[in-house]
Motif scaffolding. Sequence first.
Motif, PDB file in Angstrom:
ATOM      1  N   VAL A   1      -0.522   8.005   1.045  1.00  0.00           N
ATOM      2  CA  VAL A   1      -0.293   7.129   2.511  1.00  0.00           C
ATOM      3  C   VAL A   1      -1.324   5.840   2.514  1.00  0.00           C
ATOM      4  N   ALA A   2      -2.797   6.160   2.732  1.00  0.00           N
ATOM      5  CA  ALA A   2      -4.111   5.170   2.327  1.00  0.00           C
ATOM      6  C   ALA A   2      -3.704   4.148   0.783  1.00  0.00           C
ATOM      7  N   LEU A   3      -2.853   4.693   0.057  1.00  0.00           N
ATOM      8  CA  LEU A   3      -2.729   3.945  -1.035  1.00  0.00           C
ATOM      9  C   LEU A   3      -2.146   3.020  -0.933  1.00  0.00           C
ATOM     10  N   GLY A   4      -0.013   2.891  -0.732  1.00  0.00           N
ATOM     11  CA  GLY A   4       0.480   2.617   0.023  1.00  0.00           C
ATOM     12  C   GLY A   4       0.051   1.313   1.191  1.00  0.00           C
TER      13      GLY A   4
ATOM     14  N   TRP B   1      -2.430   0.739   1.442  1.00  0.00           N
ATOM     15  CA  TRP B   1      -3.790  -0.496   0.651  1.00  0.00           C
ATOM     16  C   TRP B   1      -2.967  -1.020   0.084  1.00  0.00           C
ATOM     17  N   ALA B   2      -1.995  -0.786  -0.715  1.00  0.00           N
ATOM     18  CA  ALA B   2      -0.984  -1.333  -1.458  1.00  0.00           C
ATOM     19  C   ALA B   2      -0.284  -2.449  -0.505  1.00  0.00           C
ATOM     20  N   VAL B   3       0.382  -1.852   1.059  1.00  0.00           N
ATOM     21  CA  VAL B   3       0.944  -3.478   1.425  1.00  0.00           C
ATOM     22  C   VAL B   3       0.410  -4.646   2.112  1.00  0.00           C
ATOM     23  N   SER B   4      -1.161  -3.916   2.275  1.00  0.00           N
ATOM     24  CA  SER B   4      -2.653  -5.114   2.538  1.00  0.00           C
ATOM     25  C   SER B   4      -2.699  -5.821   1.283  1.00  0.00           C
ATOM     26  N   ALA B   5      -2.458  -5.569   0.157  1.00  0.00           N
ATOM     27  CA  ALA B   5      -3.136  -5.595  -0.603  1.00  0.00           C
ATOM     28  C   ALA B   5      -2.384  -7.138  -1.044  1.00  0.00           C
ATOM     29  N   GLN B   6      -0.615  -6.814  -0.555  1.00  0.00           N
ATOM     30  CA  GLN B   6       0.594  -8.029  -1.116  1.00  0.00           C
ATOM     31  C   GLN B   6       0.349  -8.623  -0.345  1.00  0.00           C
ATOM     32  N   ARG B   7       0.267  -8.112   1.398  1.00  0.00           N
ATOM     33  CA  ARG B   7      -0.116  -9.227   2.659  1.00  0.00           C
ATOM     34  C   ARG B   7      -1.214 -10.363   2.061  1.00  0.00           C
ATOM     35  N   ARG B   8      -2.414  -9.947   1.546  1.00  0.00           N
ATOM     36  CA  ARG B   8      -3.877 -10.449   1.379  1.00  0.00           C
ATOM     37  C   ARG B   8      -2.967 -11.366   0.515  1.00  0.00           C
TER      38      ARG B   8
END
Length: 432
Positions: A19-22, A24-31
């Motif tokens: 979940v955290a990785l997802g 983080w991935a979502v957050s990374a995409q957003r970033r």
Amino acid sequence: MNFSDPFLILALVFALAAVALGLWAVSAQRRAAKAEAETWLLNERLAQAEERHRLLEDQSATQIELIKAQAAQSANAIAEQLIKRADENAKSRERLAEARLEAQLKPVAETLAKFEAQVNAVEKVRAEETGGLKAQIAALLEASTATQAEARKLSAALRRGAGVQGRWGEQTLRNVLEAAGLNSRFDFQEQFSVDSDEGRRRPDVKVTLPGGGVFVIDAKCSLNAFLESQEATDEVLREAAMVRHAASVRAHMQSLSSKAYWDQFAGEGSPDFVAMFVPGDGFLAAALDRLPELMAEAMDRRVVLVTPTTLFALCKAVAYGWRAEDQAKNAARIVEVGRELYKRVSVMGAHAGAMGKALESAVGKYNQFVGSLESQVLTQARRFEDLSVDHEGKKIDEPAAIDQGVRPLTKLSAEPAVGQSPTLTLGNDAPT
């Protein structure tokens, strides 16, 4: 749920990690999307900035050109203004320098003008004085010529004989005596004869001295040799004539000494000398040049050699003595007049005192009369008024008594004794 099972815990951990990785991935995409958007925006801004920079460079180039053009125009204008100002400053400095120079040179110009005026005045005066000097020189030349002519005439006249020289010497002597203030009627006697053991002698002048006494003056000195020296053309002849002149003066001095006039006039109080008059200072100087001991020899022989100059001083002293004697006589006369005046004033003072006493007596008599009139007559006469006697409006005035007495002569001394003159006291130190 049993959390004690390790597999369950791991599954949870991996689930949480996934979940955290997802997340983080979502957050990374957003970033990443945000970073991409920001990158695009930055690119746009960079492009706009480059466009603006290009526009600014274009504008800057244009402005630079404009500024250069304006600067060139301004520089020209400024240069023109600077040149104009420089010209104006130069002109101002020139005007200021001219004003300063004019102010500095003005006193010099005024001084030069005054100096020129003074030079012109001095030149005018010099021209006038030169003209006057020429006229004076001409007059002096004429006077010198006339003097030379008169001198030649006098020389010719004196060479005619001893009689002419004697009369000229006597006249010169008389002129000196009168110039000194002596009177021929009272102070000196001319041309008189004296009897002596050697015969009759005739002195030229006898001068009367103040207080009694006389002295004799002789004016018979010969000048023939001196006149011959003046006409001599050769120096040897001239010197020989001068030597003869000195010998002639010496011989006359010795002859005059032998006559001993001081003995003949001893009864009149004559001093023990006789004056030998030489009618010119040059005549005596010429003799003394050849005989320097002549003056001392003459004094030893009781002869005083005098010229018009020295005789004038001697007779001036005699005239002063006469004036002093006259003043002494006048002082004696003044004393006598003062004594007589004092005596008469004393008598007049006595008369004034007597008159004052008489007036004082008259005033006393008048006051007694007034007292008698008031006490004896007027009191009786006023009774007519009480009796209504017609007196035509007239009243009897009472005479006033004189209260002021006669002023006594306080400066007058007491009454003199019988047979003596009254005396006055004129002051504390005046005689009585």
